[in-house]
Every structure is written in structure tokens, then in C-alpha cells.
Design a protein around this motif. Structure first.
Motif, PDB file in Angstrom:
ATOM      1  N   LEU A 163       0.798  -1.228   0.000  1.00 40.95           N
ATOM      2  CA  LEU A 163       0.000   0.000   0.000  1.00 40.95           C
ATOM      3  C   LEU A 163       0.833   1.282   0.000  1.00 40.95           C
ATOM      4  N   PRO A 164       1.861   1.400   0.828  1.00 39.42           N
ATOM      5  CA  PRO A 164       2.577   2.682   0.892  1.00 39.42           C
ATOM      6  C   PRO A 164       3.372   2.966  -0.380  1.00 39.42           C
ATOM      7  N   LYS A 165       3.570   4.247  -0.614  1.00 41.28           N
ATOM      8  CA  LYS A 165       4.449   4.673  -1.701  1.00 41.28           C
ATOM      9  C   LYS A 165       5.383   5.742  -1.152  1.00 41.28           C
ATOM     10  N   GLU A 166       6.458   6.016  -1.880  1.00 39.91           N
ATOM     11  CA  GLU A 166       7.428   7.023  -1.453  1.00 39.91           C
ATOM     12  C   GLU A 166       6.719   8.355  -1.182  1.00 39.91           C
ATOM     13  N   GLY A 167       7.026   8.938  -0.048  1.00 37.74           N
ATOM     14  CA  GLY A 167       6.446  10.230   0.312  1.00 37.74           C
ATOM     15  C   GLY A 167       5.249  10.134   1.220  1.00 37.74           C
ATOM     16  N   ASP A 168       4.681   8.946   1.404  1.00 41.31           N
ATOM     17  CA  ASP A 168       3.537   8.796   2.307  1.00 41.31           C
ATOM     18  C   ASP A 168       3.972   8.987   3.759  1.00 41.31           C
ATOM     19  N   LEU A 169       3.033   9.477   4.571  1.00 42.85           N
ATOM     20  CA  LEU A 169       3.268   9.617   6.008  1.00 42.85           C
ATOM     21  C   LEU A 169       2.784   8.363   6.724  1.00 42.85           C
ATOM     22  N   TYR A 170       3.470   8.026   7.839  1.00 43.43           N
ATOM     23  CA  TYR A 170       3.038   6.860   8.598  1.00 43.43           C
ATOM     24  C   TYR A 170       3.439   6.971  10.060  1.00 43.43           C
ATOM     25  N   LYS A 171       2.751   6.215  10.896  1.00 41.07           N
ATOM     26  CA  LYS A 171       3.082   6.029  12.311  1.00 41.07           C
ATOM     27  C   LYS A 171       2.726   4.599  12.689  1.00 41.07           C
ATOM     28  N   PHE A 172       2.987   4.260  13.939  1.00 41.14           N
ATOM     29  CA  PHE A 172       2.535   2.992  14.481  1.00 41.14           C
ATOM     30  C   PHE A 172       1.477   3.283  15.544  1.00 41.14           C
ATOM     31  N   LYS A 173       0.366   2.566  15.448  1.00 44.06           N
ATOM     32  CA  LYS A 173      -0.641   2.636  16.501  1.00 44.06           C
ATOM     33  C   LYS A 173      -0.362   1.498  17.473  1.00 44.06           C
ATOM     34  N   VAL A 174      -0.099   1.850  18.728  1.00 46.69           N
ATOM     35  CA  VAL A 174       0.353   0.863  19.715  1.00 46.69           C
ATOM     36  C   VAL A 174      -0.710   0.709  20.803  1.00 46.69           C
ATOM     37  N   ARG A 175      -1.184  -0.520  20.967  1.00 46.22           N
ATOM     38  CA  ARG A 175      -2.001  -0.821  22.144  1.00 46.22           C
ATOM     39  C   ARG A 175      -1.025  -1.246  23.231  1.00 46.22           C
ATOM     40  N   GLN A 176      -0.880  -0.370  24.186  1.00 47.01           N
ATOM     41  CA  GLN A 176       0.148  -0.568  25.190  1.00 47.01           C
ATOM     42  C   GLN A 176      -0.236  -1.634  26.203  1.00 47.01           C
ATOM     43  N   GLN A 177       0.674  -1.927  27.090  1.00 50.31           N
ATOM     44  CA  GLN A 177       0.470  -3.048  28.015  1.00 50.31           C
ATOM     45  C   GLN A 177      -0.814  -2.903  28.816  1.00 50.31           C
ATOM     46  N   ASP A 178      -1.187  -1.651  29.159  1.00 52.25           N
ATOM     47  CA  ASP A 178      -2.393  -1.436  29.962  1.00 52.25           C
ATOM     48  C   ASP A 178      -3.646  -1.276  29.121  1.00 52.25           C
ATOM     49  N   GLY A 179      -3.549  -1.477  27.802  1.00 49.48           N
ATOM     50  CA  GLY A 179      -4.697  -1.373  26.925  1.00 49.48           C
ATOM     51  C   GLY A 179      -4.873  -0.004  26.288  1.00 49.48           C
ATOM     52  N   ARG A 180      -4.129   0.977  26.710  1.00 51.04           N
ATOM     53  CA  ARG A 180      -4.220   2.309  26.104  1.00 51.04           C
ATOM     54  C   ARG A 180      -3.709   2.254  24.673  1.00 51.04           C
ATOM     55  N   GLU A 181      -4.400   2.921  23.756  1.00 51.18           N
ATOM     56  CA  GLU A 181      -3.987   2.951  22.364  1.00 51.18           C
ATOM     57  C   GLU A 181      -3.483   4.346  22.015  1.00 51.18           C
ATOM     58  N   ILE A 182      -2.310   4.410  21.401  1.00 55.78           N
ATOM     59  CA  ILE A 182      -1.691   5.698  21.109  1.00 55.78           C
ATOM     60  C   ILE A 182      -0.882   5.599  19.826  1.00 55.78           C
ATOM     61  N   PHE A 183      -0.914   6.661  19.033  1.00 51.14           N
ATOM     62  CA  PHE A 183      -0.061   6.730  17.843  1.00 51.14           C
ATOM     63  C   PHE A 183       1.366   7.057  18.281  1.00 51.14           C
ATOM     64  N   LYS A 184       2.327   6.310  17.768  1.00 46.80           N
ATOM     65  CA  LYS A 184       3.733   6.516  18.106  1.00 46.80           C
ATOM     66  C   LYS A 184       4.558   6.694  16.822  1.00 46.80           C
ATOM     67  N   ILE A 185       5.626   7.464  16.934  1.00 47.60           N
ATOM     68  CA  ILE A 185       6.535   7.633  15.802  1.00 47.60           C
ATOM     69  C   ILE A 185       7.326   6.356  15.564  1.00 47.60           C
ATOM     70  N   ASP A 186       7.933   6.267  14.400  1.00 50.48           N
ATOM     71  CA  ASP A 186       8.881   5.187  14.104  1.00 50.48           C
ATOM     72  C   ASP A 186      10.258   5.630  14.615  1.00 50.48           C
TER      73      ASP A 186
END
Length: 636
Positions: free
Chosen positions: A79-102
């Protein structure tokens, strides 16, 4: 082939976990593959991680799978192509979900956004082979090193107020460095950071050139242009602590990941950041990989490691601290990490210069690791900087009572390999510019700034000055504005710039100022006790007997007539630099006459010369015709 790739990836993961993968960016982060792009991230205690970005409307439609042994999550997608923006969505140990940088991204969108950019840096065909070869063959300790310290986005601004990019700096800064006769340029951190006010010392992207400064390719071109003009490039790097923003590195998977488990050790109160757990193998792989990436991707000639004291002492910060297992304040994790860092870099790139910004005297910083040192090549001499600037800010009426501020460094100057820094830290936060620190009216301030720079150049140790100081900018440095280049329309500022240019060229051409550096043979003090007149005299010595320079610094606003100076050999001596010449902004229209030595004892010498020393000025005198077979010193 697929099996070979899988085997290589597993081996890379194993080395990452053991702290021995120094090229971790080759498999972590985003990489092109035969099936599109593969993304990997280390989040060992996360419940789930998704890849999100422009290519899937930032939705959690691309779940990643985890290797339970390594804690590394992975997904391959077309799916991605050069120039696209991205992050990782992390469901943390306590269940909290947060977008994180690479953490391993090599390029980010421009702030205030902090999404990574899918970007592949094309392989560059470098043209700096001559520079690289010469660097490998030379002894850096026996060569001149005169650094121009730069904050990349405030050296110059365009008319619309936007900062120069590295493409702009290639066109203008490189010729300026060459014209001004600097040997190296050093940049305050160029890695991605979310707030300009941090000057780059609160990092989030340890593998990414800040997009605020341009593209990675533009920085490569800048370094190449420097090398083609015989200028080296250093970059500041911050492996001790990182930005506390929640969507970046902190508590990445909901547990201490990059930071210490102990909150007192993790929290950096002084700087409002978090300290890396330097004993964790994965963090060691991450940081050493970052250093190696910058050295190899950008052909850097050196790295200055920031805030080393914070890494090697548990009690350096302002917050609570606990002693180590021996009951002391040594941070063993930081100590051994720095030794490992320097050992790895020196094994791969022995010619790369490693510099420590460190302010204590309790730990050996430079020299061989086998002797207990941290293994750096150079240490900033913060003591010299603080003492000398205090002295120059002082009313000359009181200088005779505090002359030790000027001379104390002679007691310890061979304890380490030093760089003498007149850095950015001294021209900001109400400390005033170097020019403004100087005592007296405007004429006297320029006179003393010329003498300060001459002392910097003639004192044993390598040199560093911050941008704008070379012409005596009066205003403090402002990180969000360009330098006051309009100053150069003023005759005194223009002449000060010319003086710095001349002094830098003098330093590069005079072997006596660096050939024997690092040994006591490089210097002999003539008179450091003339506190009544506030005049300091010493010799800088080259390899041959006849190759030496006599330095005479007058720190009082009184001209010294028929001033006696001890000399090692009978003969004639010629003044080769006078900081009070009209061309530099002074009042002298001609140099002192050639001096004939007199057979009159002066301290340890059986000869002396007499000359006129300008008020608040400095002379450098060279032997012209001398007899080196005559006895040098007075018989005891």
C-alpha cells in the motif's frame, strides 16, 4: 533467497537484543522489499501494533505480527508509496492505544507534525575520496583544528524570514568557511526534534535529518562540498536523554522501553526529558546504530557527544538520586556504554573524531580505553572557558588580583586532549554576546575581543567559536532569527571579521601552534607572574629549535613601553602579529621594529628583548636570525 533473507533478519534481531547490532536501522523501520515495504518496530510489551498512514486513512487495517522472542513487530504491504506519512498505533500493556513515531525513521514531515515519511535515500556517488584518503593518512592530533560552531537554521534567513536550507548553506556557508580559514564546521543537533526552542537537544528522530533543515540528500551534498573545500564536518549528538512528548519515544509500549525502569533515574528534571537506559542491550544497539548511521550516511568527520556528565554521574541532575551498588555516584551503565560506543566507532572508523562535552574532572575522558578512559579523542575544556570569560568581563583594575583565572589552565592543560570552546552556551540566556561581555567602551571591547581570540588561538588545545562572534556581534544569539549580518556595514565589525580571518590563517600556517600539541614541549611559560602589569608571556614551540612563537598579552588599558621579554636564544626577533593594527580596528599604523636581544637575564633565560606592547593588545613575535647553539637558560 527468501530463506537467506529470513535467516539474516533473525540474526539481526538476535544481535539487536544482545546490544551488538550496530546497523539496526537496516532491518528496523521502513524498507523496500520485493513485496512492497516491510515495517518493523521494537515494542516488546505491547498488546498489539498496527501500521497506519496516508495509505490506509490512518485506520487500523494493517495489524502487525510479533516475534515473541524479540518483541519486534512486523508487517509487509504494497500500500505505501514514497512520500507517504506513517506512524505505528500501539495498544500498550495497559490497553491504552496511542499513535507513536517510528524510532528508526530516516525522514519526518515538517513540524508541528511528527509522522515519519516513507523515504529511501538514494545511494550517493561521493566525490570526496581525496579528502577521505588524506584524513586516514594524517595524525589528527598534530594538525590544526579550528571549528566554526553553527545552528543550522539561524546562520542566515531569507528576506521573508524563512531559514536557510542545506541547499542554501552549500551555496553560502561553505564559501564563507573557506574564506574565513576555518578547518571544520560543527552543527548543533540536526536530528529531528519537535521544538526549535530546544536548539535540537530534545530529539525524537535519531536517524532523521530534521526536515526543517532540508532533505538528507541536501545534507549529503553540503558535506561533500565541505570536503571538496578541505573543511571537515562535525555534528552534535544526544545519546543521554530524549524528548518527553508522549507520542514519540517515552514508554513506547506502555512500559519503560528506552528509559530506565527506576523513575528517579528515568526522569531528567533539569532538562524536562527522559534518560536512556544505557545498560539495556537494545538501547545500546539503537544508539550506536544511530551514531554509525550518521558517520556513514553523511561521511561525518566527527561527533560531539552532548551532556556526558549526565550520562556518567547519577547525581548530576537536580532530582533525587540513589547511589550505585558500591555506594557512589558513578553511573556504570553510562560509563561502559560510552566506552563501548567509542570502541565500536574507532574499530570501524579510526579517523572519525569523537568529542565529549563534559564539565567535571573526576573521570578520564580522552585517551585509550585500556587506561580507564572513556575513549574520546577530545574533551571540551569548560573550565578554561568559564575562567577566561570571567577574567575578560572584569574591570582591568581588579585583574591583577585574579590573574590566575587566565593562567590556571597551564596547570592541567595536558591532563586531557582539549578543545577550547567559546560556544553557543555563552552567548544566550542573558549571558550577553562575547563582544558585549568585554569591559569598557566599544573601542576597548573590540580590542579585548581580538586579544581573547588570540589567546584562544595561541593557548594549547584545539579551537571552537560560535557563529557571529567572529565579527563581534553585539546582540545575543536568537535561535529563531538570522545573525545580525547588517553589523558588517559598520567599519569596526568589518575589521573584526578581517582580523578573525587573518588570525585563522595564521593558526593554520604556523606549525608551532599545533605540531607538538598534547606534549609539554609545545609550550614554555616566560612570565605568568606579572600580575602588576597584567601581562602574560609564553612560547609556543614547533619541532625544530628555530620554529617558535613568542606570545605577549597585555590585559591592562595601559601601553607598556620598553617592555622586557625573556627569549631563549640571542639574535633578532620580528613582530608578526599585532592586534592593534589599524587594519584590524586598532590605532597602530606600523609594526614594532625588529628587536635585538640583550644579554640580560630574565627569569630562566639569559637573554631578553624589549618592545612596546599595546594597551589591551597582543603581540606575536617570531625569531628572525638567532643562534640556537648558545645556552638557553640561566645557569643555576
Amino acid at each position: 533467497m527468501a530463506d537467506e533473507v529470513a535467516t539474516a533478519v533473525e540474526a539481526a534481531k538476535t544481535r539487536f537484543l544482545t546490544g551488538e547490532n550496530f546497523y539496526a536501522q537496516h532491518f528496523l523501520g521502513a524498507h523496500q522489499s520485493s513485496q512492497g515495504y516491510v515495517f518493523r518496530v521494537w515494542a516488546p510489551n505491547a498488546q498489539q501494533v498496527w501500521l497506519v498512514g496516508d495509505f490506509n486513512d490512518w485506520d487500523d487495517t494493517l495489524p502487525m505480527t510479533v516475534s515473541s522472542e524479540s518483541g519486534i513487530w512486523e508487517v509487509t504491504t504494497k500500500l505505501p508509496k514514497e512520500g507517504d506519512l506513517y506512524k505505528f498505533k500501539v495498544r500498550q500493556q495497559d490497553g491504552r492505544e496511542i499513535f507513536k513515531i517510528d524510532p528508526f525513521a530516516i525522514y519526518f514531515e515538517k513540524r508541528p507534525g511528527n509522522a515519519a515519511v516513507v523515504h529511501t535515500i538514494p545511494e550517493k556517488k561521493w566525490r570526496d575520496g581525496l579528502w577521505q584518503g588524506r584524513k586516514k593518512r594524517s595524525n589528527q592530533f598534530k594538525r590544526p583544528l579550528n571549528i566554526y560552531e553553527v545552528h543550522a537554521s539561524s546562520w542566515k534567513h531569507h528576506e521573508d524570514g524563512t531559514p536557510y536550507s542545506f541547499a542554501d548553506l552549500t551555496r553560502e556557508l561553505v564559501p564563507y568557511l573557506k574564506e574565513m580559514n576555518y578547518t571544520h564546521v560543527e552543527f548543533m543537533p540536526l536530528m529531528e526534534h519537535p521544538l526549535g526552542r530546544s536548539w535540537g537537544y530534545q530529539l525524537i528522530g535519531y536517524f532523521a535529518l530534521s526536515s526543517y533543515y532540508g532533505t538528507p540528500e541536501e545534507f549529503q551534498d553540503f558535506v561533500e562540498a565541505c570536503h571538496l573545500n578541505n573543511i571537515g564536518v562535525f555534528v552534535d549528538w544526544v545519546p543521554g536523554h530524549f524528548c518527553i512528548n508522549d507520542d514519540t519515544l517515552p514508554y513506547y509500549d506502555g512500559t519503560p522501553t528506552f528509559e530506565y525502569t527506576d523513575p528517579d533515574r528515568a526522569n531528567n528534571v533539569r532538562w524536562g526529558s527522559l534518560n536512556f537506559d544505557l545498560g539495556k542491550p537494545q538501547v545500546q544497539s539503537f544508539l550506536i546504530s544511530s551514531a554509525m548511521f550518521w558517520i556513514e550516511m553523511y561521511h561525518l568527520d566527527g561527533i560531539r557527544v552532548d551532556a556526558v556528565s549526565n550520562m556518567i554521574y547519577r547525581d548530576y541532575d537536580e532530582g533525587p538520586w540513589t547511589p550505585n551498588h558500591e555506594g557512589g555516584n558513578r553511573n556504570f551503565e553510562g560509563y561502559y556504554f560510552l566506552q563501548k560506543l567509542n570502541a565500536v566507532i574507532k574499530l570501524a572508523h579510526p579517523e572519525v573524531i569523537m568529542v565529549a562535552e563534559e564539565s567535571s574532572s573526576e573521570t578520564k575522558i580522552t585517551g585509550m580505553i585500556e587506561t580507564g578512559s572513556l575513549g574520546f579523542d577530545y574533551k571540551w575544556n569548560m573550565g578554561w572557558m568559564n575562567d577566561v570569560l570571567r577574567f575578560f568581563e572584569m574591570d582591568p583594575l581588579f585583574r591583577q588580583h585574579h590573574f590566575n583565572l587566565l593562567t590556571f589552565s597551564f596547570m592541567y592543560m595536558m591532563d586531557e586532549n582539549y578543545i577550547l570552546p567559546l560556544s553557543h552556551d555563552e552567548v544566550v540566556h542573558g549571558k550577553k554576546s562575547l563582544m558585549h561581555k568585554m569591559w569598557g567602551d566599544r573601542y576597548k571591547q573590540f580590542a579585548q575581543l581580538r586579544t581573547l581570540f588570540t589567546y584562544l588561538i595561541t593557548h594549547p588545545g584545539k579551537k571552537l567559536t560560535f557563529m557571529g562572534s567572529e565579527w563581534g556581534q553585539f546582540l545575543e544569539w536568537k535561535f529563531d532569527e538570522g545573525l545580525e549580518w547588517v553589523d558588517l556595514e559598520d567599519d569596526m565589525n568589518h575589521k573584526m571579521q578581517h582580523f578573525t580571518q587573518t588570525l585563522n590563517e595564521f593558526y593554520r600556517s604556523e606549525k608551532a601552534l599545533w605540531e607538538l600539541e598534547g606534549t609539554w614541549d609545545t609550550i614554555e611559560v616566560i612570565d605568568a607572574d606579572n600580575t602588576a602589569d597584567s601581562v602574560l608571556t609564553f612560547i609556543r614551540q614547533g619541532k625544530t629549535k628555530k620554529d617558535f612563537l613568542i606570545v605577549v598579552l597585555n590585559l591592562a588599558p595601559v601601553e607598556r613601553q620598553s617592555f622586557a621579554i625573556g627569549v631563549p636564544y640571542p639574535g633578532t626577533y620580528q613582530e608578526v602579529l599585532n592586534t592593534e593594527m589599524v587594519e584590524f580596528g586598532g590605532t597602530w599604523t606600523k609594526h614594532n621594529d625588529v628587536c635585538e636581544s640583550l644579554p640580560i637575564a630574565f627569569k630562566q633565560f639569559d637573554q631578553q628583548i624589549q618592545t612596546i606592547v599595546p594597551a589591551l593588545g597582543t603581540l606575536i613575535i617570531r625569531p628572525e636570525q638567532i643562534n640556537t647553539r648558545k645556552a638557553k637558560k640561566v645557569s643555576k
